[in-house]
Design a protein around this motif. Structure first.
Motif, PDB file in Angstrom:
ATOM      1  N   ALA A 169     -72.467 110.832  46.520  1.00  0.00           N
ATOM      2  CA  ALA A 169     -73.316 111.520  47.484  1.00  0.00           C
ATOM      3  C   ALA A 169     -72.980 113.010  47.453  1.00  0.00           C
ATOM      4  CB  ALA A 169     -73.096 110.955  48.878  1.00  0.00           C
ATOM      5  N   PRO A 170     -73.900 113.875  47.863  1.00  0.00           N
ATOM      6  CA  PRO A 170     -73.640 115.320  47.840  1.00  0.00           C
ATOM      7  C   PRO A 170     -72.371 115.678  48.603  1.00  0.00           C
ATOM      8  CG  PRO A 170     -75.944 114.902  48.264  1.00  0.00           C
ATOM      9  CD  PRO A 170     -75.258 113.565  48.312  1.00  0.00           C
ATOM     10  N   GLY A 171     -71.513 116.431  47.944  1.00  0.00           N
ATOM     11  CA  GLY A 171     -70.291 116.895  48.586  1.00  0.00           C
ATOM     12  C   GLY A 171     -69.192 115.854  48.671  1.00  0.00           C
ATOM     13  N   LYS A 172     -69.409 114.688  48.069  1.00  0.00           N
ATOM     14  CA  LYS A 172     -68.405 113.624  48.146  1.00  0.00           C
ATOM     15  C   LYS A 172     -67.962 113.212  46.748  1.00  0.00           C
ATOM     16  CE  LYS A 172     -69.871 111.770  52.593  1.00  0.00           C
ATOM     17  NZ  LYS A 172     -70.201 110.539  53.361  1.00  0.00           N
ATOM     18  N   GLU A 173     -66.855 112.503  46.676  1.00  0.00           N
ATOM     19  CA  GLU A 173     -66.353 112.062  45.392  1.00  0.00           C
ATOM     20  C   GLU A 173     -67.146 110.859  44.882  1.00  0.00           C
ATOM     21  OE1 GLU A 173     -62.285 110.932  45.911  1.00  0.00           O
ATOM     22  OE2 GLU A 173     -62.766 109.121  47.023  1.00  0.00           O
ATOM     23  N   ARG A 174     -67.072 110.657  43.573  1.00  0.00           N
ATOM     24  CA  ARG A 174     -67.738 109.512  42.961  1.00  0.00           C
ATOM     25  C   ARG A 174     -66.871 108.273  43.208  1.00  0.00           C
ATOM     26  NH1 ARG A 174     -70.122 110.637  37.124  1.00  0.00           N
ATOM     27  NH2 ARG A 174     -70.878 112.341  38.422  1.00  0.00           N
ATOM     28  N   ILE A 175     -67.474 107.229  43.722  1.00  0.00           N
ATOM     29  CA  ILE A 175     -66.733 106.027  44.048  1.00  0.00           C
ATOM     30  C   ILE A 175     -67.378 104.808  43.397  1.00  0.00           C
ATOM     31  CG2 ILE A 175     -65.869 106.933  46.247  1.00  0.00           C
ATOM     32  CD1 ILE A 175     -68.038 105.272  47.658  1.00  0.00           C
ATOM     33  N   ARG A 176     -66.570 103.805  43.164  1.00  0.00           N
ATOM     34  CA  ARG A 176     -67.072 102.572  42.575  1.00  0.00           C
ATOM     35  C   ARG A 176     -67.765 101.731  43.645  1.00  0.00           C
ATOM     36  NH1 ARG A 176     -62.909  98.387  40.161  1.00  0.00           N
ATOM     37  NH2 ARG A 176     -62.777  97.871  42.371  1.00  0.00           N
ATOM     38  N   VAL A 177     -68.927 101.234  43.310  1.00  0.00           N
ATOM     39  CA  VAL A 177     -69.709 100.426  44.240  1.00  0.00           C
ATOM     40  C   VAL A 177     -69.569  98.942  43.924  1.00  0.00           C
ATOM     41  CG1 VAL A 177     -72.064  99.919  45.007  1.00  0.00           C
ATOM     42  CG2 VAL A 177     -71.369 102.279  44.615  1.00  0.00           C
ATOM     43  N   ALA A 178     -69.615  98.611  42.647  1.00  0.00           N
ATOM     44  CA  ALA A 178     -69.552  97.218  42.241  1.00  0.00           C
ATOM     45  C   ALA A 178     -69.081  97.142  40.802  1.00  0.00           C
ATOM     46  CB  ALA A 178     -70.917  96.549  42.375  1.00  0.00           C
ATOM     47  N   SER A 179     -68.402  96.051  40.462  1.00  0.00           N
ATOM     48  CA  SER A 179     -67.957  95.845  39.096  1.00  0.00           C
ATOM     49  C   SER A 179     -68.149  94.394  38.702  1.00  0.00           C
ATOM     50  CB  SER A 179     -66.497  96.256  38.922  1.00  0.00           C
ATOM     51  OG  SER A 179     -65.666  95.443  39.728  1.00  0.00           O
ATOM     52  N   ILE A 180     -68.218  94.169  37.386  1.00  0.00           N
ATOM     53  CA  ILE A 180     -68.399  92.812  36.866  1.00  0.00           C
ATOM     54  C   ILE A 180     -67.639  92.674  35.561  1.00  0.00           C
ATOM     55  CG2 ILE A 180     -70.573  93.458  35.704  1.00  0.00           C
ATOM     56  CD1 ILE A 180     -71.550  90.559  36.372  1.00  0.00           C
ATOM     57  N   THR A 181     -66.903  91.581  35.429  1.00  0.00           N
ATOM     58  CA  THR A 181     -66.134  91.338  34.223  1.00  0.00           C
ATOM     59  C   THR A 181     -66.959  90.525  33.224  1.00  0.00           C
ATOM     60  OG1 THR A 181     -65.188  89.256  34.945  1.00  0.00           O
ATOM     61  CG2 THR A 181     -64.048  91.279  35.637  1.00  0.00           C
ATOM     62  N   ILE A 182     -66.399  90.322  32.047  1.00  0.00           N
ATOM     63  CA  ILE A 182     -67.073  89.533  31.016  1.00  0.00           C
ATOM     64  C   ILE A 182     -67.240  88.079  31.459  1.00  0.00           C
ATOM     65  CG2 ILE A 182     -64.945  88.990  29.798  1.00  0.00           C
ATOM     66  CD1 ILE A 182     -68.432  89.762  28.272  1.00  0.00           C
ATOM     67  N   THR A 183     -66.397  87.639  32.373  1.00  0.00           N
ATOM     68  CA  THR A 183     -66.505  86.269  32.899  1.00  0.00           C
ATOM     69  C   THR A 183     -67.328  86.235  34.188  1.00  0.00           C
ATOM     70  OG1 THR A 183     -64.398  86.555  34.044  1.00  0.00           O
ATOM     71  CG2 THR A 183     -64.342  85.526  31.864  1.00  0.00           C
ATOM     72  N   ASN A 184     -68.000  87.357  34.484  1.00  0.00           N
ATOM     73  CA  ASN A 184     -68.879  87.462  35.655  1.00  0.00           C
ATOM     74  C   ASN A 184     -68.162  87.422  36.994  1.00  0.00           C
ATOM     75  OD1 ASN A 184     -71.279  87.858  34.218  1.00  0.00           O
ATOM     76  ND2 ASN A 184     -71.510  85.667  33.912  1.00  0.00           N
ATOM     77  N   TYR A 185     -66.893  87.773  36.980  1.00  0.00           N
ATOM     78  CA  TYR A 185     -66.220  88.000  38.261  1.00  0.00           C
ATOM     79  C   TYR A 185     -66.707  89.333  38.806  1.00  0.00           C
ATOM     80  CZ  TYR A 185     -62.640  89.061  41.696  1.00  0.00           C
ATOM     81  OH  TYR A 185     -61.997  89.393  42.850  1.00  0.00           O
ATOM     82  N   THR A 186     -67.096  89.348  40.064  1.00  0.00           N
ATOM     83  CA  THR A 186     -67.645  90.564  40.655  1.00  0.00           C
ATOM     84  C   THR A 186     -66.784  91.048  41.815  1.00  0.00           C
ATOM     85  OG1 THR A 186     -69.085  89.265  42.109  1.00  0.00           O
ATOM     86  CG2 THR A 186     -70.016  90.004  40.012  1.00  0.00           C
ATOM     87  N   ASP A 187     -66.874  92.339  42.059  1.00  0.00           N
ATOM     88  CA  ASP A 187     -66.148  92.953  43.155  1.00  0.00           C
ATOM     89  C   ASP A 187     -67.025  94.048  43.736  1.00  0.00           C
ATOM     90  OD1 ASP A 187     -63.285  95.030  43.697  1.00  0.00           O
ATOM     91  OD2 ASP A 187     -63.871  93.255  44.826  1.00  0.00           O
TER      92      ASP A 187
END
Length: 114
Positions: free
Chosen positions: A40-58
């Protein structure tokens, strides 16, 4: 060199939905976890979601239950389905490996506003 191209952003009203897509051109190891980030403007880049090769999500706690990340390894794409969007979801969205190994793409802008 591996490149990423994000698409699918736009202007949406609160409560609306968008589906983001990221094309990864070039080979990345199959063990790579891929992720969506936002800034977002003026803010740091942050991780929203991730997915592994085995489809584990966070997920970032504030998007859990509203966003869903998925992966199509055959097409070298990842997606982010975003539902129940809120104004504080407004940001530029980017994809990368979970470890931010790749050069950043141009991102895709998501604006949530009435």
């Amino acid at each position: 060199q591996v490149q990423v191209v994000e698409s699918g952003g736009g202007l949406v009203q609160p409560g609306g939905s968008l589906r983001l897509s990221c094309l990864v051109s070039g080979h990345i190891p199959d063990i790579s976890a891929l992720a969506w980030f936002r800034q977002a403007p003026g803010k740091e880049r942050i991780r929203v979601a991730s997915i592994t090769i085995t489809n584990y999500t966070d997920y970032l706690p504030s998007v859990k239950g509203r966003f869903a990340i998925s992966r199509d390894s055959a097409q070298n794409r990842i997606y982010l389905q975003m539902n129940s969007l809120r104004p504080d979801d407004t940001a530029a969205y980017y994809c990368n490996t979970d470890m931010r190994d790749l050069s950043w793409g141009q991102g895709t802008q998501v604006t949530v506003s009435s």
